[in-house]
Scaffold this active site. Sequence first.
Site, PDB file in Angstrom:
ATOM      1  N   ASP A 133      16.486  10.459  -7.294  1.00  0.00           N
ATOM      2  CA  ASP A 133      18.048  10.808  -7.197  1.00  0.00           C
ATOM      3  C   ASP A 133      18.470  10.542  -6.371  1.00  0.00           C
ATOM      4  O   ASP A 133      19.256  10.962  -5.304  1.00  0.00           O
ATOM      5  CB  ASP A 133      18.559  11.959  -7.830  1.00  0.00           C
ATOM      6  N   LYS A 147       3.065   4.694  -1.388  1.00  0.00           N
ATOM      7  CA  LYS A 147       2.964   5.580  -1.952  1.00  0.00           C
ATOM      8  C   LYS A 147       4.128   6.495  -1.703  1.00  0.00           C
ATOM      9  O   LYS A 147       3.597   6.993  -1.679  1.00  0.00           O
ATOM     10  CB  LYS A 147       1.545   6.242  -1.986  1.00  0.00           C
ATOM     11  N   HIS A 181       0.620  -1.196   0.308  1.00  0.00           N
ATOM     12  CA  HIS A 181      -0.123   0.179  -0.151  1.00  0.00           C
ATOM     13  C   HIS A 181       0.723   1.289   0.087  1.00  0.00           C
ATOM     14  O   HIS A 181       0.131   2.817   0.175  1.00  0.00           O
ATOM     15  CB  HIS A 181      -0.437  -0.061   1.282  1.00  0.00           C
TER      16      HIS A 181
END
Length: 222
Positions: A145, A140, A138
């Site tokens: 870089d 996100k 789940h």
Amino acid sequence: VIWKLVQCSRSKREKASRVHEVIVFNELGEICAAAHMRNNGIGSQKPHMSPCCNAHCSLRNVAKIAEQIDRAVYSIDLAIFTFSSLSLADALKRALQRGVIIRIISDGEMVYCTGSQITMLAQLGVPVRVPITTNLTHNKFCIIDGVERVEEIRLLRKLKWMRPCYSIVISGSLNWTAQGLGGNWENCIITADEKLTATFQAEFQRMWRAFGKTEASRIQPK
């Protein structure tokens, strides 16, 4: 000594200019959608836009995320539950064309869902890993870089000189979907904070190693 002072001054100014921003998506974000469709054309997926008087404009918020992706120099590591945004997929494709190395970790159930842009990116050569589990992947978050990853790439390519870059992390409740970007109440933090970017990068690296035997290409869609 003078040169060291100049470098120090430049470093402080550059760090001060780095992004630290909270983006919110709410019910006010789509009140300007009709005007943008008229200006950009029906179905337009342009990530950038002309100035908008709506402070909550969803299109402008998406453009802010795309802008950070467009700044990637070496790497993008994305851990996402579900991803169907064409605008952000286009930003990742532009990164691929610049030679940026992209890796994705996603949920095994969501990789092959209708409209998933993860499948499309995998077809372009982006490695995708998913754990075999009944638990949801789940997360996100997106690291651009990351210091640890850039150093890994430097050693892999045996580079002595690296182009200037700095780490960004994008994280929050937001899934990269039409509903998340233009329908839900969501939040998204974009920051160059060194401790936060390092923590997210370390967790991505840990998951990437843990899911090493679960490349999405080896998993048949249901």
